[in-house]
Design an enzyme around this catalytic site. Structure first.
Site, PDB file in Angstrom:
ATOM      1  N   PHE A 173       1.661   6.719  12.593  1.00 53.13           N
ATOM      2  CA  PHE A 173       0.695   7.049  13.168  1.00 53.13           C
ATOM      3  C   PHE A 173      -0.070   6.470  11.965  1.00 53.13           C
ATOM      4  CE2 PHE A 173       3.131   8.507  16.720  1.00 53.13           C
ATOM      5  CZ  PHE A 173       2.222   8.322  17.698  1.00 53.13           C
ATOM      6  N   TYR A 233       3.260  -7.837  17.416  1.00 52.04           N
ATOM      7  CA  TYR A 233       3.435  -6.579  16.219  1.00 52.04           C
ATOM      8  C   TYR A 233       4.964  -5.830  16.606  1.00 52.04           C
ATOM      9  CZ  TYR A 233       3.426  -3.198  12.326  1.00 52.04           C
ATOM     10  OH  TYR A 233       3.997  -2.064  11.590  1.00 52.04           O
ATOM     11  N   PHE A 281       0.294  -1.394   0.087  1.00 50.57           N
ATOM     12  CA  PHE A 281      -0.273   0.522  -0.121  1.00 50.57           C
ATOM     13  C   PHE A 281       0.924   1.521   0.092  1.00 50.57           C
ATOM     14  CE2 PHE A 281      -2.518   2.844   2.934  1.00 50.57           C
ATOM     15  CZ  PHE A 281      -2.801   3.789   2.365  1.00 50.57           C
ATOM     16  N   ARG A 303      -8.483  10.229  16.970  1.00 49.09           N
ATOM     17  CA  ARG A 303      -6.749   9.641  16.715  1.00 49.09           C
ATOM     18  C   ARG A 303      -6.925  10.633  14.628  1.00 49.09           C
ATOM     19  NH1 ARG A 303      -7.893   7.632  20.618  1.00 49.09           N
ATOM     20  NH2 ARG A 303      -8.275   5.107  20.571  1.00 49.09           N
TER      21      ARG A 303
END
Length: 298
Positions: free
Chosen positions: A166, A140, A15, A202
């Site tokens: 982020f 992870y 991606f 967020r």
């Protein structure tokens, strides 16, 4: 660094890699990459596993990259084979750094390693700065922290920057992520969308923001640094839904699914961009409206 410099991107078909390779190509860089497959038959993309040391050494020796951006990793938190996650994320990174050190010492100008904001884990702070002690809560995050510690042993020999991205989004992002899930529902004119807590805040940054950060850090004079890739700008999912409603001119019903609501979820969480903005300057403010519009345009 001249405009004919070579950039080598691991995970180039992923991606982020797809967007980043185009960004560097637009800056007149010669773009090379590492991938698990190459349907495009691009001769600059090499098929190699990070655990194949000799093959990796030969590729780095052949290319003689000026910039390496290491994105390749097993990033799915629920990945079942934990030893594979640690092998790829930690030992794979060490193999890459060894290859650069042994085969491209004279050409290399910058090595950027993508870690993750997940290394912060549970913190009492709501604005996460690089000064905090990492406290990862899943394998992870732990594997990425182990990667960081491994990379730091090369700070004396290679010009390394470790980044902690982020949340960011763009068209083509996996539907398991919340922004693609929301935009897909609006694009398909769904009547109902099930989500968790829509009132937590967020960061949802643009892939273009991330690409510019990587590029500016790559051509900067900084090294031996760990830095957040963040804007500090937060949005609630409720805000996202309202913007999507405006863009699509479609209303849908939001159902809060208790299974999607995390217990003790932090109301507002973001990165501190202070260190990043002390290292580079950005040309765009990358508004959430622009970012979401791109998701509807694809």
């Amino acid at each position: 660094m001249d405009s004919h410099s070579k950039v080598f991107i691991t995970g180039i078909n992923g991606f982020t890699g797809i967007y980043l390779s185009k960004y560097f190509a637009d800056k007149n860089f010669e773009v090379f990459g590492l991938a698990n497959h190459n349907e495009s038959k691009n001769p600059n993309i090499y098929i190699c596993d990070l655990l194949e040391k000799e093959k990796l050494n030969a590729i780095i020796k052949e290319i003689q990259p000026n910039i390496v951006i290491h994105l390749a990793a097993i990033s799915f938190v629920g990945h079942k084979n934990l030893s594979e996650m640690y092998d790829v994320n930690v030992l794979g990174t060490q193999n890459l750094l060894e290859a650069i050190k042994n085969e491209a010492k004279n050409s290399i100008r910058k090595v950027i390693l993508a870690s993750s904001a997940t290394v912060y884990g549970n913190q009492s702070e709501t604005i996460l700065s690089e000064n905090l002690s990492p406290n990862p809560i899943n394998h992870y995050g732990i594997s990425k922290l182990a990667m960081e510690f491994t990379a730091k042993t090369y700070f004396d020999t290679l010009p390394i920057i470790i980044t902690r991205p982020f949340n960011y989004t763009a068209p083509e992002q996996n539907i398991n992520f919340v922004i693609p899930k929301i935009t897909k529902a609006f694009k398909e004119k769904a009547s109902i969308l099930e989500l968790g807590n829509i009132n937590v805040y967020r960061e949802y940054n643009s892939i273009n923001f991330i690409c510019e950060c990587y590029y500016k850090l790559a051509i900067s004079n900084f090294y031996s640094e760990i830095v957040n890739l963040c804007s500090g700008k937060t949005h609630s999912l409720n805000e996202i839904i309202n913007i999507c409603t405006k863009i699509s001119k479609h209303n849908l019903e939001i159902k809060i699914n208790p299974d999607f609501v995390r217990s003790n979820e932090i109301y507002k969480l973001s990165g501190s961009p202070e260190k990043l903005y002390g290292m580079i300057s950005l040309t765009n403010d990358y508004s959430i409206e622009d970012t979401l519009n791109k998701n509807f345009a694809d």
